[in-house]
Motif scaffolding. Structure first.
Motif: not given
Length: 290
Positions: A281, A283, A286, A290
């Motif tokens: 997790k 950044q 993540l 997306e």
């Protein structure tokens, strides 16, 4: 020196924002500015913070406790965006009326306990789990000497040197010289002490090191204020040795990542709810998903 001289008024009034980079969150009054509840996770400790030096102290401590096998130190870490004024939300002010990170909610006992001020949090955790702070005697006193040295000294480094050297809207010779002198004096204090011992309070790693390293260790490693060359950090050889040794600790490396919202994306773990988050997790992962 400036050609103009400031004459203070008889009574100071707050008429405009001031403070350079942080002007939007500086104000001469306390209290909440808006209603906002804080999120709550499943672990005994709820940390509300940001990976500034003061925030890093506590995440390093929690990660060191977990690395030592203390499962009861599991925690949820929630990001407080100080640039957005999250620290002035009603939920945060309820935990820390001073509106500064870090703030900890200890829910491990029968009654929740609020803990604020980084040194208080370090002591609270050290005493709860019996780690990184001697129980009594001169060894305990020496750790506390250095813990409170840091709490008293860091405002000169951060609010003084760091502000005028890196964040103030204009550069002025007098305050930069004044606080550079004090920053270098403090580094010399540390350098002389570390010439004869492995850690700042002796041969055992302690909460004093965890408190001092995020400020002075990261400063000499070039991570604060882009000032290592200006301060001739390499000349403080014993501080540099100590800083690098602590930097190499896996728990410190993890602690630096928690609640981090700046720097390389792979170094940012904006929220932390389990050890697995460091792998899944950050950044960069993540945003890639997306």
């Amino acid at each position: 020196m400036s050609d103009s001289t400031y004459t203070p008024p008889k009574v100071w009034t707050w008429e405009q924002e001031s403070g350079g980079q942080f002007a939007s969150i500086n104000r001469p009054i306390a209290g909440a500015t808006h209603d906002k509840e804080l999120p709550v996770g499943e672990h005994p400790f709820q940390l509300y913070s940001l990976a500034t030096p003061n925030g890093v102290k506590v995440t390093v401590m929690l990660e060191e406790l977990l690395a030592a096998g203390i499962k009861e130190a599991e925690y949820d870490a929630w990001l407080i965006k100080i640039g957005d004024g999250d620290q002035f939300g009603s939920g945060f002010v309820e935990i820390n009326p001073n509106s500064k990170i870090p703030a900890l909610h200890d829910r491990s006992g029968s009654e929740p306990v609020r803990v604020f001020e980084s040194a208080s949090i370090l002591m609270h955790l050290a005493e709860k789990f019996g780690r990184f702070l001697p129980k009594d005697g001169s060894a305990r006193t020496e750790v506390l000497n250095w813990l409170f040295w840091q709490m008293g000294s860091a405002p000169y480094l951060g609010g003084g040197f760091g502000h005028f050297y890196a964040y103030a809207p204009e550069k002025f010779e007098y305050p930069i010289n004044r606080f550079t002198m004090e920053a270098k004096r403090q580094l010399d204090v540390l350098n002389r002490e570390l010439a004869t011992k492995t850690y700042i309070a002796g041969e055992e790693y302690s909460i004093a090191d965890m408190a001092i390293w995020p400020w002075y260790g990261q400063l000499v490693l070039g991570r604060l204020y882009d000032a290592a060359e200006f301060l001739d950090a390499e000349s403080y050889e014993h501080v540099m040795r100590w800083a690098k040794a602590i930097d190499a600790r896996p728990a410190v490396q993890r602690g630096r990542m928690v609640n981090r919202a700046f720097g390389e994306l792979s170094s940012q773990l904006r929220e932390r709810h389990s050890a697995e988050d460091f792998e899944t997790k950050t950044q960069d992962k993540l945003e890639a998903a997306e």
